[in-house]
Design a protein around this motif. Sequence first.
Motif, PDB file in Angstrom:
ATOM      1  N   GLN A  84       7.126  -5.917   1.171  1.00 31.05           N
ATOM      2  CA  GLN A  84       6.663  -5.746   2.541  1.00 31.05           C
ATOM      3  C   GLN A  84       6.938  -4.330   3.039  1.00 31.05           C
ATOM      4  O   GLN A  84       6.139  -3.753   3.786  1.00 31.05           O
ATOM      5  N   PHE A  85       8.064  -3.763   2.629  1.00 30.38           N
ATOM      6  CA  PHE A  85       8.407  -2.378   2.994  1.00 30.38           C
ATOM      7  C   PHE A  85       7.312  -1.437   2.511  1.00 30.38           C
ATOM      8  O   PHE A  85       6.812  -0.590   3.265  1.00 30.38           O
ATOM      9  N   LYS A  86       6.907  -1.570   1.257  1.00 31.80           N
ATOM     10  CA  LYS A  86       5.862  -0.715   0.696  1.00 31.80           C
ATOM     11  C   LYS A  86       4.505  -1.021   1.323  1.00 31.80           C
ATOM     12  O   LYS A  86       3.682  -0.116   1.506  1.00 31.80           O
ATOM     13  N   ARG A  87       4.270  -2.275   1.651  1.00 31.55           N
ATOM     14  CA  ARG A  87       3.005  -2.645   2.292  1.00 31.55           C
ATOM     15  C   ARG A  87       2.895  -1.972   3.656  1.00 31.55           C
ATOM     16  O   ARG A  87       1.819  -1.501   4.057  1.00 31.55           O
ATOM     17  N   ASP A  88       3.998  -1.950   4.400  1.00 32.42           N
ATOM     18  CA  ASP A  88       3.989  -1.285   5.708  1.00 32.42           C
ATOM     19  C   ASP A  88       3.688   0.205   5.578  1.00 32.42           C
ATOM     20  O   ASP A  88       3.041   0.795   6.452  1.00 32.42           O
ATOM     21  N   LEU A  89       4.196   0.819   4.496  1.00 34.29           N
ATOM     22  CA  LEU A  89       3.990   2.248   4.291  1.00 34.29           C
ATOM     23  C   LEU A  89       2.689   2.547   3.558  1.00 34.29           C
ATOM     24  O   LEU A  89       2.307   3.726   3.436  1.00 34.29           O
ATOM     25  N   GLY A  90       2.026   1.521   3.041  1.00 36.55           N
ATOM     26  CA  GLY A  90       0.764   1.713   2.335  1.00 36.55           C
ATOM     27  C   GLY A  90       0.914   2.386   0.987  1.00 36.55           C
ATOM     28  O   GLY A  90       0.074   3.192   0.583  1.00 36.55           O
ATOM     29  N   ILE A  91       1.982   2.040   0.253  1.00 34.57           N
ATOM     30  CA  ILE A  91       2.232   2.646  -1.058  1.00 34.57           C
ATOM     31  C   ILE A  91       2.388   1.558  -2.108  1.00 34.57           C
ATOM     32  O   ILE A  91       2.684   0.407  -1.785  1.00 34.57           O
TER      33      ILE A  91
END
Length: 283
Positions: free
Chosen positions: A239-246
Amino acid sequence: MAAPKPKNSAGRDLKKAIGVGVFLGAVVIACLQTPFAWYPLVATAMGLATYEVWRRLYEAGYVLPLVMLVVGSQVMVYLSWPFGTTGLVAGYATSVLLLMVSRLFHHGRKSPPHNYVRDTAVGILILTWIPLFGAFAAMLSRMENASVAGNAFIFTFMICVVASDVGGYVFGVFFGTHAMAPAVSPKKSWEGFGGSVVFSTIAGVLCVVFLLHGPFWVGVLLGVGLAACGTLGDLVESQFKRDLGIKDMSGMLPGHGGLMDRLDGLLPAAMITWVVLNMISFV
């Protein structure tokens, strides 16, 4: 009888991933055989992981004091060496306080801070997610007693982590059908989680009984808890990466992505391992 065909793709270059995994395993084993090398290894990993996450947040527009975060991560880990959880909590509280103050005056005394609550909250998340949880992995080496060396506790942790990863990979690739949290991580399946629990529980029982000379039920708790925390850690990073789009935290580890792409589940698993294995002292 025909072998089952994979239902899902691994999503990684397995040759590179296995090669890097073997190298990292060799580094860990070498440090375990070298006196006083475990704490520097964990501290270095926490510093690199903190920088890696900070870099991604910086690229996304977050404003966080890198030096304070990295130094705070080292203070937390190394204070747990002589003072245990007391030193860890003291280091964590001090780091959070310095983060709050340094972010408050990031633009000087005469300029108001922008996005103060957002950035401070994310900074506290970093300090909790990486060095606070990571310090428990370091403190496993301090659990030695008259009959069991500290390395045995670390080996137990690492063996259970590997077993959990292998079980999750095998069951997820070959049998994964039902997604656990498709909105967060579409490839994370209940079948893969079941494989993690089964493999880590078997490894936990064997290690606790034969390496640590503890009761088998502690191994059961260890296996189930480690698999659950490891899976939840994976979901948090997804979810952390999803929020950052990476897709990956970085390209630091070929075939794996970034360092945090390997440590995401390991860090909370280290915490639950420390908690569960401390039960042996009370049995």
